[in-house]
Design an enzyme around this catalytic site. Sequence first.
Site, PDB file in Angstrom:
ATOM      1  N   HIS A  77       0.918  -1.179  -0.044  1.00 41.26           N
ATOM      2  CA  HIS A  77       0.032  -0.113  -0.014  1.00 41.26           C
ATOM      3  C   HIS A  77       1.071   1.219   0.004  1.00 41.26           C
ATOM      4  O   HIS A  77       0.662   2.273  -0.800  1.00 41.26           O
ATOM      5  CB  HIS A  77      -0.924   0.196   1.296  1.00 41.26           C
ATOM      6  CG  HIS A  77      -1.838  -1.097   1.302  1.00 41.26           C
ATOM      7  ND1 HIS A  77      -1.939  -2.100   2.351  1.00 41.26           N
ATOM      8  CD2 HIS A  77      -3.115  -1.414   0.609  1.00 41.26           C
ATOM      9  CE1 HIS A  77      -3.106  -2.606   2.369  1.00 41.26           C
ATOM     10  NE2 HIS A  77      -3.654  -2.586   1.203  1.00 41.26           N
ATOM     11  N   ARG A 105      -2.367  -5.907  -8.105  1.00 43.65           N
ATOM     12  CA  ARG A 105      -0.968  -6.729  -7.794  1.00 43.65           C
ATOM     13  C   ARG A 105      -0.836  -7.916  -8.851  1.00 43.65           C
ATOM     14  O   ARG A 105       0.358  -7.973  -9.313  1.00 43.65           O
ATOM     15  CB  ARG A 105      -1.302  -7.272  -6.628  1.00 43.65           C
ATOM     16  CG  ARG A 105      -1.153  -6.277  -5.368  1.00 43.65           C
ATOM     17  CD  ARG A 105      -1.772  -7.024  -4.018  1.00 43.65           C
ATOM     18  NE  ARG A 105      -3.260  -7.305  -4.345  1.00 43.65           N
ATOM     19  CZ  ARG A 105      -3.653  -8.025  -3.283  1.00 43.65           C
ATOM     20  NH1 ARG A 105      -3.290  -8.409  -2.442  1.00 43.65           N
ATOM     21  NH2 ARG A 105      -5.113  -8.335  -3.587  1.00 43.65           N
ATOM     22  N   LYS A 148     -15.430  -7.620   5.212  1.00 49.65           N
ATOM     23  CA  LYS A 148     -14.779  -8.407   5.888  1.00 49.65           C
ATOM     24  C   LYS A 148     -14.604  -7.946   7.242  1.00 49.65           C
ATOM     25  O   LYS A 148     -14.834  -6.903   7.603  1.00 49.65           O
ATOM     26  CB  LYS A 148     -13.247  -9.020   5.260  1.00 49.65           C
ATOM     27  CG  LYS A 148     -12.474  -7.680   4.883  1.00 49.65           C
ATOM     28  CD  LYS A 148     -11.430  -8.164   3.921  1.00 49.65           C
ATOM     29  CE  LYS A 148     -10.709  -6.747   3.240  1.00 49.65           C
ATOM     30  NZ  LYS A 148      -9.927  -7.080   2.141  1.00 49.65           N
ATOM     31  N   SER A 163      -2.965  -8.127   3.150  1.00 46.80           N
ATOM     32  CA  SER A 163      -3.077  -8.071   4.800  1.00 46.80           C
ATOM     33  C   SER A 163      -3.369  -9.086   5.508  1.00 46.80           C
ATOM     34  O   SER A 163      -2.625  -9.431   6.515  1.00 46.80           O
ATOM     35  CB  SER A 163      -4.225  -6.793   4.957  1.00 46.80           C
ATOM     36  OG  SER A 163      -3.864  -5.664   4.668  1.00 46.80           O
TER      37      SER A 163
HETATM   38  N1  COA Z   1       0.050  -3.956  -1.864  1.00 46.63           N
HETATM   39  C1  COA Z   1      -0.055  -5.179  -0.907  1.00 46.63           C
HETATM   40  N2  COA Z   1      -1.624  -5.592  -0.744  1.00 46.63           N
HETATM   41  C2  COA Z   1      -2.556  -4.938  -1.395  1.00 46.63           C
HETATM   42  C3  COA Z   1      -2.388  -4.039  -2.236  1.00 46.63           C
HETATM   43  C4  COA Z   1      -0.929  -3.559  -2.304  1.00 46.63           C
HETATM   44  N3  COA Z   1      -0.854  -2.533  -3.273  1.00 46.63           N
HETATM   45  N4  COA Z   1      -3.409  -3.574  -2.736  1.00 46.63           N
HETATM   46  C5  COA Z   1      -4.421  -4.210  -2.099  1.00 46.63           C
HETATM   47  N5  COA Z   1      -3.776  -5.102  -1.168  1.00 46.63           N
HETATM   48  C6  COA Z   1      -4.513  -5.936  -0.313  1.00 46.63           C
HETATM   49  C7  COA Z   1      -5.055  -5.609   0.713  1.00 46.63           C
HETATM   50  O1  COA Z   1      -4.251  -5.727   1.929  1.00 46.63           O
HETATM   51  C8  COA Z   1      -6.464  -6.611   1.088  1.00 46.63           C
HETATM   52  O2  COA Z   1      -5.826  -7.725   1.729  1.00 46.63           O
HETATM   53  P1  COA Z   1      -6.896  -8.536   2.565  1.00 46.63           P
HETATM   54  O3  COA Z   1      -8.147  -8.901   1.486  1.00 46.63           O
HETATM   55  O4  COA Z   1      -6.115  -9.948   3.032  1.00 46.63           O
HETATM   56  O5  COA Z   1      -7.261  -7.529   3.690  1.00 46.63           O
HETATM   57  C9  COA Z   1      -6.823  -6.938  -0.470  1.00 46.63           C
HETATM   58  O6  COA Z   1      -5.596  -6.622  -1.310  1.00 46.63           O
HETATM   59  C10 COA Z   1      -7.703  -5.992  -1.091  1.00 46.63           C
HETATM   60  O7  COA Z   1      -7.783  -4.859  -0.070  1.00 46.63           O
HETATM   61  P2  COA Z   1      -8.304  -3.334  -0.457  1.00 46.63           P
HETATM   62  O8  COA Z   1      -7.672  -2.933  -1.699  1.00 46.63           O
HETATM   63  O9  COA Z   1      -8.032  -2.549   0.719  1.00 46.63           O
HETATM   64  O10 COA Z   1      -9.613  -3.496  -0.968  1.00 46.63           O
HETATM   65  P3  COA Z   1     -10.781  -3.727  -0.183  1.00 46.63           P
HETATM   66  O11 COA Z   1     -11.672  -5.057  -0.785  1.00 46.63           O
HETATM   67  O12 COA Z   1     -10.462  -3.937   1.513  1.00 46.63           O
HETATM   68  O13 COA Z   1     -11.508  -2.466   0.090  1.00 46.63           O
HETATM   69  C11 COA Z   1     -13.158  -0.903  -1.158  1.00 46.63           C
HETATM   70  C12 COA Z   1     -12.262  -2.181  -1.276  1.00 46.63           C
HETATM   71  C13 COA Z   1     -13.035  -0.354   0.229  1.00 46.63           C
HETATM   72  C14 COA Z   1     -12.187   0.243  -2.036  1.00 46.63           C
HETATM   73  C15 COA Z   1     -14.529  -1.234  -1.663  1.00 46.63           C
HETATM   74  O14 COA Z   1     -14.908  -2.454  -0.903  1.00 46.63           O
HETATM   75  C16 COA Z   1     -15.407  -0.128  -1.389  1.00 46.63           C
HETATM   76  O15 COA Z   1     -15.299   0.711  -2.324  1.00 46.63           O
HETATM   77  N6  COA Z   1     -16.384  -0.177  -0.594  1.00 46.63           N
HETATM   78  C17 COA Z   1     -17.444   0.820  -0.520  1.00 46.63           C
HETATM   79  C18 COA Z   1     -18.742   0.491  -0.823  1.00 46.63           C
HETATM   80  C19 COA Z   1     -18.970   0.890  -2.214  1.00 46.63           C
HETATM   81  O16 COA Z   1     -18.867   1.800  -2.772  1.00 46.63           O
HETATM   82  N7  COA Z   1     -19.352  -0.089  -3.132  1.00 46.63           N
HETATM   83  C20 COA Z   1     -19.612  -0.387  -4.519  1.00 46.63           C
HETATM   84  C21 COA Z   1     -18.215  -0.760  -5.170  1.00 46.63           C
HETATM   85  S1  COA Z   1     -18.476  -1.095  -6.892  1.00 46.63           S
END
Ligand code: COA
Length: 164
Positions: free
Chosen positions: A25, A98, A49, A136
């Site tokens: 990140h 990724r 989650k 994560s």
């Molecule tokens: N390097 C390392 N790990 C990374 C990374 C990077 N560059 N980018 C993402 N990750 C990992 C994260 O650690 C996470 O790991 P985990 O699943 O083990 O916790 C995983 O990839 C995905 O995480 P993240 O990028 O944080 O996305 P998320 O799924 O947690 O969050 C939101 C996504 C919050 C952006 C999305 O759910 C959202 O917008 N929610 C709001 C509701 C909404 O608008 N919904 C409509 C969407 S169409």
Amino acid sequence: MGKRYLIFMKKAIYPGSFDPVTNGHLDIISRAAQLFDEVIVAVIRNPDKKTKFSLSKRKKMLKNCLLGLPNVKVNNFDGLLIDYARLREAKIIIRGLRAVSDFDYEFQMALTNRKMAPEIETIFLMTDYRYSYLSSSFVKQIARLGGDVSALVPGAVVKELRRI
Ligand code: COA
């Protein structure tokens, strides 16, 4: 100078759960900070989650790691991401890619967001190859089982992970 340079003067939102923030990140955030005037790291309060760390802890860890980047702010949001982007008057959402496996989910999310908010653009940054496998969840699992996560997350996060 034409359209090519427009993104250098804008506000961008980098959303996620950051449970906890990893070096992957941070790599995306520091590169985004060079491309945009302002980057808002938007921590989702209640992701689908269950999180290990509270919202305030997730934000605190991020803030500690981002002290050296004055144009990066850490905030939180609830509800739809596009509503939050509109509230902050940001027209750009940043996502890190990724591996190929991220593509389907990111593609779906970007297109859904664009359907709801055509004025907001999603921009993808390719994650550094050193972190292309990182998540994560894996970091938490390694820490819980006594492994060394010091190459995967910043020092402040290593300390927090020792407590879980
Ligand atoms: N390097 C390392 N790990 C990374 C990374 C990077 N560059 N980018 C993402 N990750 C990992 C994260 O650690 C996470 O790991 P985990 O699943 O083990 O916790 C995983 O990839 C995905 O995480 P993240 O990028 O944080 O996305 P998320 O799924 O947690 O969050 C939101 C996504 C919050 C952006 C999305 O759910 C959202 O917008 N929610 C709001 C509701 C909404 O608008 N919904 C409509 C969407 S169409």
